[in-house]
Design a protein around this motif. Structure first.
Motif, PDB file in Angstrom:
ATOM      1  N   PRO A 170       3.973  10.529  -8.706  1.00  0.00           N
ATOM      2  CA  PRO A 170       3.657   9.226  -9.318  1.00  0.00           C
ATOM      3  C   PRO A 170       2.426   8.593  -8.670  1.00  0.00           C
ATOM      4  O   PRO A 170       2.291   8.576  -7.441  1.00  0.00           O
ATOM      5  CB  PRO A 170       4.921   8.400  -9.032  1.00  0.00           C
ATOM      6  CG  PRO A 170       6.011   9.414  -8.904  1.00  0.00           C
ATOM      7  CD  PRO A 170       5.370  10.607  -8.248  1.00  0.00           C
ATOM      8  N   GLY A 171       1.512   8.119  -9.514  1.00  0.00           N
ATOM      9  CA  GLY A 171       0.319   7.460  -9.020  1.00  0.00           C
ATOM     10  C   GLY A 171      -0.717   8.376  -8.417  1.00  0.00           C
ATOM     11  O   GLY A 171      -1.706   7.913  -7.841  1.00  0.00           O
ATOM     12  N   SER A 226       1.211   8.606 -14.042  1.00  0.00           N
ATOM     13  CA  SER A 226       1.181   7.146 -14.059  1.00  0.00           C
ATOM     14  C   SER A 226       1.744   6.586 -12.752  1.00  0.00           C
ATOM     15  O   SER A 226       2.583   7.221 -12.109  1.00  0.00           O
ATOM     16  CB  SER A 226       2.003   6.619 -15.238  1.00  0.00           C
ATOM     17  OG  SER A 226       1.493   7.093 -16.461  1.00  0.00           O
ATOM     18  N   PRO A 227       1.310   5.393 -12.363  1.00  0.00           N
ATOM     19  CA  PRO A 227       1.863   4.767 -11.158  1.00  0.00           C
ATOM     20  C   PRO A 227       3.362   4.518 -11.290  1.00  0.00           C
ATOM     21  O   PRO A 227       3.895   4.341 -12.383  1.00  0.00           O
ATOM     22  CB  PRO A 227       1.090   3.447 -11.061  1.00  0.00           C
ATOM     23  CG  PRO A 227      -0.169   3.689 -11.809  1.00  0.00           C
ATOM     24  CD  PRO A 227       0.196   4.610 -12.930  1.00  0.00           C
ATOM     25  N   ALA A 228       4.028   4.512 -10.162  1.00  0.00           N
ATOM     26  CA  ALA A 228       5.460   4.211 -10.133  1.00  0.00           C
ATOM     27  C   ALA A 228       5.677   2.723 -10.389  1.00  0.00           C
ATOM     28  O   ALA A 228       4.943   1.883  -9.864  1.00  0.00           O
ATOM     29  CB  ALA A 228       6.040   4.604  -8.784  1.00  0.00           C
ATOM     30  N   VAL A 229       6.692   2.406 -11.165  1.00  0.00           N
ATOM     31  CA  VAL A 229       7.014   1.006 -11.447  1.00  0.00           C
ATOM     32  C   VAL A 229       8.272   0.570 -10.709  1.00  0.00           C
ATOM     33  O   VAL A 229       8.637  -0.602 -10.741  1.00  0.00           O
ATOM     34  CB  VAL A 229       7.177   0.769 -12.965  1.00  0.00           C
ATOM     35  CG1 VAL A 229       5.864   1.027 -13.676  1.00  0.00           C
ATOM     36  CG2 VAL A 229       8.284   1.646 -13.543  1.00  0.00           C
ATOM     37  N   GLU A 230       8.933   1.504 -10.048  1.00  0.00           N
ATOM     38  CA  GLU A 230      10.110   1.178  -9.253  1.00  0.00           C
ATOM     39  C   GLU A 230      10.277   2.234  -8.170  1.00  0.00           C
ATOM     40  O   GLU A 230       9.628   3.279  -8.192  1.00  0.00           O
ATOM     41  CB  GLU A 230      11.364   1.121 -10.130  1.00  0.00           C
ATOM     42  CG  GLU A 230      11.656   2.405 -10.877  1.00  0.00           C
ATOM     43  CD  GLU A 230      12.812   2.262 -11.852  1.00  0.00           C
ATOM     44  OE1 GLU A 230      13.278   1.132 -12.037  1.00  0.00           O
ATOM     45  OE2 GLU A 230      13.232   3.275 -12.425  1.00  0.00           O
ATOM     46  N   SER A 231      11.142   1.951  -7.217  1.00  0.00           N
ATOM     47  CA  SER A 231      11.388   2.897  -6.130  1.00  0.00           C
ATOM     48  C   SER A 231      12.073   4.156  -6.660  1.00  0.00           C
ATOM     49  O   SER A 231      12.743   4.130  -7.698  1.00  0.00           O
ATOM     50  CB  SER A 231      12.252   2.246  -5.060  1.00  0.00           C
ATOM     51  OG  SER A 231      11.584   1.142  -4.484  1.00  0.00           O
ATOM     52  N   ASP A 244      -2.757   5.731  -6.251  1.00  0.00           N
ATOM     53  CA  ASP A 244      -2.245   4.362  -6.359  1.00  0.00           C
ATOM     54  C   ASP A 244      -1.524   3.988  -5.068  1.00  0.00           C
ATOM     55  O   ASP A 244      -0.601   4.695  -4.643  1.00  0.00           O
ATOM     56  CB  ASP A 244      -1.294   4.272  -7.557  1.00  0.00           C
ATOM     57  CG  ASP A 244      -0.620   2.921  -7.662  1.00  0.00           C
ATOM     58  OD1 ASP A 244      -1.323   1.922  -7.915  1.00  0.00           O
ATOM     59  OD2 ASP A 244       0.600   2.868  -7.474  1.00  0.00           O
ATOM     60  N   GLU A 297       0.586   1.596  -4.151  1.00  0.00           N
ATOM     61  CA  GLU A 297       2.024   1.304  -4.195  1.00  0.00           C
ATOM     62  C   GLU A 297       2.828   2.579  -4.436  1.00  0.00           C
ATOM     63  O   GLU A 297       3.891   2.774  -3.829  1.00  0.00           O
ATOM     64  CB  GLU A 297       2.320   0.274  -5.276  1.00  0.00           C
ATOM     65  CG  GLU A 297       3.781  -0.118  -5.397  1.00  0.00           C
ATOM     66  CD  GLU A 297       4.355  -0.760  -4.132  1.00  0.00           C
ATOM     67  OE1 GLU A 297       5.588  -0.715  -3.962  1.00  0.00           O
ATOM     68  OE2 GLU A 297       3.573  -1.294  -3.305  1.00  0.00           O
ATOM     69  N   SER A 298       2.328   3.460  -5.293  1.00  0.00           N
ATOM     70  CA  SER A 298       3.032   4.725  -5.539  1.00  0.00           C
ATOM     71  C   SER A 298       3.053   5.586  -4.283  1.00  0.00           C
ATOM     72  O   SER A 298       4.081   6.204  -3.958  1.00  0.00           O
ATOM     73  CB  SER A 298       2.360   5.494  -6.676  1.00  0.00           C
ATOM     74  OG  SER A 298       2.384   4.754  -7.875  1.00  0.00           O
ATOM     75  N   ARG A 337       5.634   4.212  -1.973  1.00  0.00           N
ATOM     76  CA  ARG A 337       6.993   4.543  -2.410  1.00  0.00           C
ATOM     77  C   ARG A 337       7.326   6.006  -2.140  1.00  0.00           C
ATOM     78  O   ARG A 337       8.494   6.346  -1.879  1.00  0.00           O
ATOM     79  CB  ARG A 337       7.161   4.181  -3.881  1.00  0.00           C
ATOM     80  CG  ARG A 337       7.215   2.677  -4.094  1.00  0.00           C
ATOM     81  CD  ARG A 337       7.329   2.263  -5.535  1.00  0.00           C
ATOM     82  NE  ARG A 337       7.519   0.816  -5.625  1.00  0.00           N
ATOM     83  CZ  ARG A 337       7.615   0.137  -6.772  1.00  0.00           C
ATOM     84  NH1 ARG A 337       7.546   0.776  -7.929  1.00  0.00           N
ATOM     85  NH2 ARG A 337       7.775  -1.170  -6.749  1.00  0.00           N
TER      86      ARG A 337
END
Length: 256
Positions: free
Chosen positions: A49-50, A55-60, A170, A172-173, A176
């Motif tokens: 992810p990311g 696509s970037p992660a939207v949750e853990s 990304d 944030e990704s 995570r």
């Protein structure tokens, strides 16, 4: 979770081989190895992810969640069984695949990885660093950790592109992914794995050294470990010809 996969390369009727990435890299990690493996396999690779095209992660998420996403993609591709090879985090996903989807995975090569990798505190510290400073803050240390001495000079294009992949991931990704690794530990479950497993370690790898590979090969029911000379944490980049030959033999040896 939606992961990006490359288009298949190799014979349409060949066994499906899925290649997994190390944290901070993308499918280009395998580009010097995949063509040789595609002689006998239908080969695809995937991005975290990311990273790369995902696509970037939207949750853990957990490492087990990544394994479930890979398994779902394999089944969507119409494959009832796969062979698998993964590096570092991608190798951890391979072990989770073997545990969670044993009927799917015929055999797996786990490269420069472990049943546990690093310490939870170190991964959480790295996640915090990336959130505060971005993945650009990791470039120098990653170059030192990823590649064996002389590898950047021998493979300047690929090593440079991989470091750009890290920089472009990304934030944030990536963080995570670090948090997923902080929670990852399958040491107590290795004996549940029946499929043949090859654990590969690089002689210069300080992240997942010989002891990590030995823990895997000794822990599973049908395992072996192999030292990869002149390689560090990204063996497919440091020693592509040697990795190609080793994986081709392991992945096809009972089919010949």
């Amino acid at each position: 979770m939606e992961l990006s996969f490359t288009d298949p390369v190799g014979p349409a009727d060949g066994p499906l081989l899925i290649l997994g990435p190390s944290l901070g890299t993308s499918t280009i990690l395998w580009e010097s190895v995949a063509p040789a493996l595609a002689a006998a396999h239908r080969v695809i690779a995937w991005d975290l992810p990311g990273h790369g095209a995902s696509s970037p992660a939207v949750e853990s998420f957990s490492v087990a969640d990544l394994a479930d996403a890979v398994a779902a993609a394999a089944r969507d591709a119409g494959s009832g069984s796969i062979r698998y090879a993964g590096v570092s985090l991608g190798g951890a996903v391979g072990l989770e695949l073997l545990l969670r989807h044993p009927a799917l995975v015929e055999r797996a090569a786990i490269l420069c990885s472990g049943a546990v990798i690093g310490s939870p505190s170190a991964w959480r510290e790295r996640a915090a660093k990336v959130r505060a400073e971005s993945t650009s803050a990791l470039i120098v240390a990653s170059a030192q950790r990823w590649f064996a001495p002389g590898s950047i000079a021998r493979h300047p294009d690929l090593t440079g592109r991989l470091l750009h992949t890290l920089q472009n991931a990304d934030d944030e990704s990536y963080a995570r992914c670090c948090e997923a690794l902080a929670e990852y530990d399958v040491r107590a479950h290795l004996r549940e794995i029946d499929a043949p497993v090859l654990a590969v370690w690089g002689e210069h790898d300080q992240v997942t050294p010989e002891s990590s590979a030995a823990e895997i090969s000794d822990g599973v029911r049908d395992g072996r470990s192999v030292r990869m000379p002149a390689a560090s944490h990204l063996a497919p980049v440091d020693a592509p010809a040697e990795v190609s030959a080793l994986l081709d033999h392991f992945l096809t040896e009972r089919s010949r």
